[in-house]
Write a protein that holds these residues in place. Structure first.
Motif, PDB file in Angstrom:
ATOM      1  N   CYS A 163      23.718 -17.382 -39.255  1.00 36.26           N
ATOM      2  CA  CYS A 163      24.991 -17.741 -39.153  1.00 36.26           C
ATOM      3  C   CYS A 163      25.467 -17.547 -37.929  1.00 36.26           C
ATOM      4  CB  CYS A 163      25.847 -16.486 -40.087  1.00 36.26           C
ATOM      5  SG  CYS A 163      25.633 -16.497 -41.891  1.00 36.26           S
ATOM      6  N   TRP A 164      26.113 -18.561 -37.285  1.00 36.92           N
ATOM      7  CA  TRP A 164      26.610 -18.691 -35.875  1.00 36.92           C
ATOM      8  C   TRP A 164      28.010 -18.793 -35.903  1.00 36.92           C
ATOM      9  CZ3 TRP A 164      27.128 -24.185 -33.715  1.00 36.92           C
ATOM     10  CH2 TRP A 164      27.313 -24.298 -32.545  1.00 36.92           C
ATOM     11  N   ASP A 165      28.699 -18.223 -34.613  1.00 37.78           N
ATOM     12  CA  ASP A 165      29.839 -18.364 -34.423  1.00 37.78           C
ATOM     13  C   ASP A 165      30.543 -19.663 -34.105  1.00 37.78           C
ATOM     14  OD1 ASP A 165      29.474 -18.659 -31.726  1.00 37.78           O
ATOM     15  OD2 ASP A 165      30.205 -16.675 -31.151  1.00 37.78           O
ATOM     16  N   ARG A 201      23.883 -10.227 -29.560  1.00 38.16           N
ATOM     17  CA  ARG A 201      23.822 -10.071 -31.136  1.00 38.16           C
ATOM     18  C   ARG A 201      24.943 -10.588 -31.813  1.00 38.16           C
ATOM     19  NH1 ARG A 201      20.049  -6.856 -33.065  1.00 38.16           N
ATOM     20  NH2 ARG A 201      19.129  -5.507 -31.534  1.00 38.16           N
ATOM     21  N   THR A 202      26.129 -10.602 -31.204  1.00 40.46           N
ATOM     22  CA  THR A 202      27.630 -10.893 -31.914  1.00 40.46           C
ATOM     23  C   THR A 202      27.798 -12.182 -31.913  1.00 40.46           C
ATOM     24  OG1 THR A 202      28.924 -10.446 -29.806  1.00 40.46           O
ATOM     25  CG2 THR A 202      28.393  -8.682 -31.345  1.00 40.46           C
ATOM     26  N   HIS A 203      27.229 -13.268 -31.369  1.00 35.92           N
ATOM     27  CA  HIS A 203      27.235 -14.395 -31.543  1.00 35.92           C
ATOM     28  C   HIS A 203      26.742 -15.263 -32.871  1.00 35.92           C
ATOM     29  CE1 HIS A 203      23.506 -14.326 -29.697  1.00 35.92           C
ATOM     30  NE2 HIS A 203      23.225 -15.517 -29.811  1.00 35.92           N
ATOM     31  N   VAL A 204      25.840 -14.288 -33.374  1.00 34.80           N
ATOM     32  CA  VAL A 204      24.938 -14.818 -34.686  1.00 34.80           C
ATOM     33  C   VAL A 204      25.316 -13.593 -35.635  1.00 34.80           C
ATOM     34  CG1 VAL A 204      23.408 -16.320 -33.664  1.00 34.80           C
ATOM     35  CG2 VAL A 204      22.849 -13.858 -33.728  1.00 34.80           C
ATOM     36  N   ALA A 205      25.029 -13.747 -36.904  1.00 36.29           N
ATOM     37  CA  ALA A 205      25.266 -12.833 -38.180  1.00 36.29           C
ATOM     38  C   ALA A 205      24.295 -13.085 -39.110  1.00 36.29           C
ATOM     39  CB  ALA A 205      26.770 -12.808 -38.426  1.00 36.29           C
ATOM     40  N   PHE A 206      23.923 -12.074 -40.104  1.00 35.56           N
ATOM     41  CA  PHE A 206      23.441 -12.415 -41.385  1.00 35.56           C
ATOM     42  C   PHE A 206      24.150 -12.662 -42.431  1.00 35.56           C
ATOM     43  CE2 PHE A 206      18.922 -11.139 -40.302  1.00 35.56           C
ATOM     44  CZ  PHE A 206      19.183 -10.016 -39.208  1.00 35.56           C
ATOM     45  N   ALA A 207      23.939 -13.583 -43.224  1.00 40.43           N
ATOM     46  CA  ALA A 207      24.663 -13.893 -44.289  1.00 40.43           C
ATOM     47  C   ALA A 207      24.617 -12.630 -45.365  1.00 40.43           C
ATOM     48  CB  ALA A 207      23.981 -15.264 -45.087  1.00 40.43           C
ATOM     49  N   ASP A 208      25.498 -12.739 -46.264  1.00 38.74           N
ATOM     50  CA  ASP A 208      25.599 -11.684 -47.179  1.00 38.74           C
ATOM     51  C   ASP A 208      24.351 -11.749 -48.070  1.00 38.74           C
ATOM     52  OD1 ASP A 208      27.540  -9.859 -48.667  1.00 38.74           O
ATOM     53  OD2 ASP A 208      26.676 -11.250 -50.180  1.00 38.74           O
ATOM     54  N   PRO A 209      23.702 -10.559 -48.073  1.00 37.68           N
ATOM     55  CA  PRO A 209      22.539 -10.647 -49.019  1.00 37.68           C
ATOM     56  C   PRO A 209      22.635 -10.842 -50.388  1.00 37.68           C
ATOM     57  CG  PRO A 209      23.045  -8.355 -48.319  1.00 37.68           C
ATOM     58  CD  PRO A 209      23.872  -9.299 -47.777  1.00 37.68           C
ATOM     59  N   ALA A 210      23.859 -10.628 -50.950  1.00 41.94           N
ATOM     60  CA  ALA A 210      23.846 -10.882 -52.412  1.00 41.94           C
ATOM     61  C   ALA A 210      24.334 -12.453 -52.789  1.00 41.94           C
ATOM     62  CB  ALA A 210      25.179  -9.938 -52.951  1.00 41.94           C
ATOM     63  N   SER A 211      25.199 -12.959 -51.819  1.00 40.54           N
ATOM     64  CA  SER A 211      25.711 -14.225 -52.061  1.00 40.54           C
ATOM     65  C   SER A 211      25.127 -15.423 -50.983  1.00 40.54           C
ATOM     66  CB  SER A 211      27.184 -14.396 -51.917  1.00 40.54           C
ATOM     67  OG  SER A 211      27.418 -14.035 -50.473  1.00 40.54           O
ATOM     68  N   VAL A 219      26.490 -16.029 -48.323  1.00 40.81           N
ATOM     69  CA  VAL A 219      27.666 -16.459 -47.451  1.00 40.81           C
ATOM     70  C   VAL A 219      27.853 -16.120 -46.064  1.00 40.81           C
ATOM     71  CG1 VAL A 219      30.152 -16.714 -47.625  1.00 40.81           C
ATOM     72  CG2 VAL A 219      28.633 -17.232 -49.877  1.00 40.81           C
ATOM     73  N   CYS A 220      28.076 -16.810 -45.288  1.00 41.55           N
ATOM     74  CA  CYS A 220      28.277 -16.393 -43.967  1.00 41.55           C
ATOM     75  C   CYS A 220      29.556 -15.292 -43.710  1.00 41.55           C
ATOM     76  CB  CYS A 220      28.122 -17.373 -42.883  1.00 41.55           C
ATOM     77  SG  CYS A 220      26.511 -18.163 -42.449  1.00 41.55           S
ATOM     78  N   PRO A 221      29.815 -14.631 -42.814  1.00 44.44           N
ATOM     79  CA  PRO A 221      31.054 -13.978 -42.710  1.00 44.44           C
ATOM     80  C   PRO A 221      32.115 -15.121 -42.189  1.00 44.44           C
ATOM     81  CG  PRO A 221      29.292 -12.779 -41.452  1.00 44.44           C
ATOM     82  CD  PRO A 221      28.861 -14.265 -41.880  1.00 44.44           C
ATOM     83  N   ASN A 222      33.454 -14.499 -42.422  1.00 46.95           N
ATOM     84  CA  ASN A 222      34.219 -15.402 -42.002  1.00 46.95           C
ATOM     85  C   ASN A 222      34.094 -15.811 -40.453  1.00 46.95           C
ATOM     86  OD1 ASN A 222      35.633 -15.326 -44.339  1.00 46.95           O
ATOM     87  ND2 ASN A 222      36.922 -13.768 -43.935  1.00 46.95           N
TER      88      ASN A 222
END
Length: 493
Positions: free
Chosen positions: A394-396, A406-416, A418-421
């Motif tokens: 996931c990318w901002d 680190r904060t310009h990218v993120a992991f998707a929710d492991p269950a769904s 879906v990327c963070p808002n």
């Protein structure tokens, strides 16, 4: 840290097997000849060295808070200067660890030696460096969190083991990769027997992947870039420490772009050439090397980042290096921006903890059953060691890097999935590195013929410190082709 720190486990998903192994006893320097064990009941090791009994709670390593992780808002004009200062903090810790490892006699004689001669002066140096970081940020118009000044003091870590081994006093090495006790390893800074596990005795721990939605991007794109057979190595890290030689303090394998070092720029990347079969893939894929500590020495035995910093033994070239981009189970992906920089995992988990750990160790034939973060696997006959990485997906939508990387990218929710808002799904980079590793042997609580990933010397070669680095550099519309391939559900190469 950013949102990604809590949702890092993309497939292969894992849980830690058990609590982290206690840091093994701190006896031994970076160089064999520097080792002089404390407390003195010698007996003979099988390899002919001496063995001693040491007092409990002997210091094992230096532990310093990671300032860089906390710097989430550094103005662009200040970032290179701040990066140089952060590299200076790493150098200070490395020097302090070397002093810690070389002064065991003094530590045994004076309980205050470590505080007065090592951690105290280290804290003073760090305080001055953090103040220079403050000045650099404020001169660029940024704000500085004064709480970061509290990160200057360092501590030490110890264990309650009492079997700190001695070593030969003639400057030699134990034959066949023998462990001299202490904190283990051919250079005296790990790994130890507790860092290994027979994978056949580990219960399955791989979790399921998120359910795909009807809009999922189900394709794959494979790029073939080789295994670094041409030995393209250096100990720099242009993402974390641009302009700083030996900024990584450990050796990297490089595939893809062939002109990556501390002084490379975006313009350099575009002229770098590539080891990839797809000549439009100028991306850089790099990772710490793996070494077998069997008593042999490699080309960098006396070099910074190599033997001088406890990274010793024979470097292993992967027998396979599979680089693949995969889609999102929750929807379509957008193309990666050119020059996007991503680091996955944390090279300093021994002192930072596991919040950003993303190490995955397994064996061929076991990858769908067992993935390890805090142990190196001992594979059965005919099976090979596998390191795998699943990067943030996931990318901002704005930044190709961030102050803490680190904060310009993120992991998707492991269950769904879906990327963070506020984040967009991008192709997820996955890597699978396979090694033909001679199986380590554990006898009497010690490991022989150990293997380990390169790292900062004070991190003790723990498996959880494994990490991977990536700079996205494509041309002629390749980034868009990769995204389109995934979104169409095709398998491309």
């Amino acid at each position: 840290m950013g949102r990604n720190t809590r949702q890092r486990r993309k497939p292969p998903a894992t849980k830690a097997l058990a609590a982290a192994a206690a840091l093994a006893l701190g006896g031994g320097g970076l160089l064999w000849a520097n080792f002089h064990a404390s407390a003195h009941e010698p007996d003979q090791e099988a390899w002919g060295g001496s063995r001693t009994k040491a007092a409990t709670a002997q210091v094992a390593t230096v532990s310093c808070p990671d300032v860089g992780q906390r710097l989430t808002n550094v103005p662009e004009p200040a970032r290179q200067g701040v990066a140089r200062e952060l590299a200076g903090l790493d150098r200070q810790i490395t020097e302090a660890y070397a002093r810690l490892a070389a002064t065991r006699d003094a530590q045994a004689k004076d309980p205050g030696f470590v505080r007065n001669a090592i951690t105290g002066p280290l804290g003073e140096k760090r305080a001055a460096t953090i103040d220079r970081i403050r000045i650099t940020i404020q001169r660029a118009g940024g704000s500085f969190d004064n709480a970061l000044e509290q990160l200057a003091p360092c501590t030490t870590r110890s264990t309650n083991r009492t079997d700190a081994g001695g070593g030969q006093q003639n400057g030699g090495q134990p034959p066949n990769g023998g462990q001299r006790g202490g904190i283990g390893g051919q250079a005296g800074n790990g790994p130890v027997a507790a860092d290994f596990v027979d994978i056949t005795k580990v219960a399955p721990n791989v979790q399921g992947t998120p359910r795909r939605t009807g809009n999922a991007s189900t394709g794959t794109f494979t790029t073939r870039c080789g295994v670094n057979a041409n030995k393209n190595h250096n100990t720099d890290n242009v993402i974390v420490a641009p302009g700083v030689t030996n900024g990584a303090h450990h050796l990297h394998d490089y595939v893809g772009n062939q002109r990556i070092d501390a002084f490379a720029s975006n313009r350099t990347f575009l002229r770098g050439g590539t080891s990839c079969q797809n000549r439009d893939d100028l991306s850089s894929y790099y990772w710490p090397v793996v070494r077998v500590q069997d008593g042999t020495r490699d080309f960098d035995q006396n070099a910074d980042g190599g033997g001088k910093e406890g990274n010793v033994g024979r470097i292993l070239t992967p027998v396979q290096a599979e680089i693949k981009y995969v889609g999102s189970p929750a929807g379509k992906v957008v193309a990666m921006p050119r020059f996007l920089r991503v680091i996955t995992g944390d090279a300093k988990t021994t002192t930072n903890g596991l919040a950003n750990a993303n190490a995955h160790w397994s064996c061929t034939g076991f990858e769908n059953k067992v993935q390890l973060t805090e142990r190196y696997p001992i594979c059965p006959r005919g099976s090979k060691v596998v390191r795998s990485f699943a990067f943030q997906s996931c990318w901002d939508g704005r930044n190709t890097d961030s102050a803490n990387h680190r904060t310009h990218v993120a992991f998707a929710d492991p269950a769904s999935g879906v990327c963070p808002n506020g984040f967009k799904a991008i192709p997820q980079l996955t890597m699978r590195l396979v090694y033909a590793v001679p199986p380590p042997v554990i006898q009497n609580g010690q490991v022989r013929n150990a293997y380990a990933v390169d790292g900062f010397p004070e991190q003790l070669h723990k498996p959880a410190t494994d990490h991977d680095d990536f700079i996205s550099v494509t041309r002629n519309g390749l980034a868009e082709k990769i995204a389109d391939c995934l979104n169409r559900g095709q398998n491309c190469a």
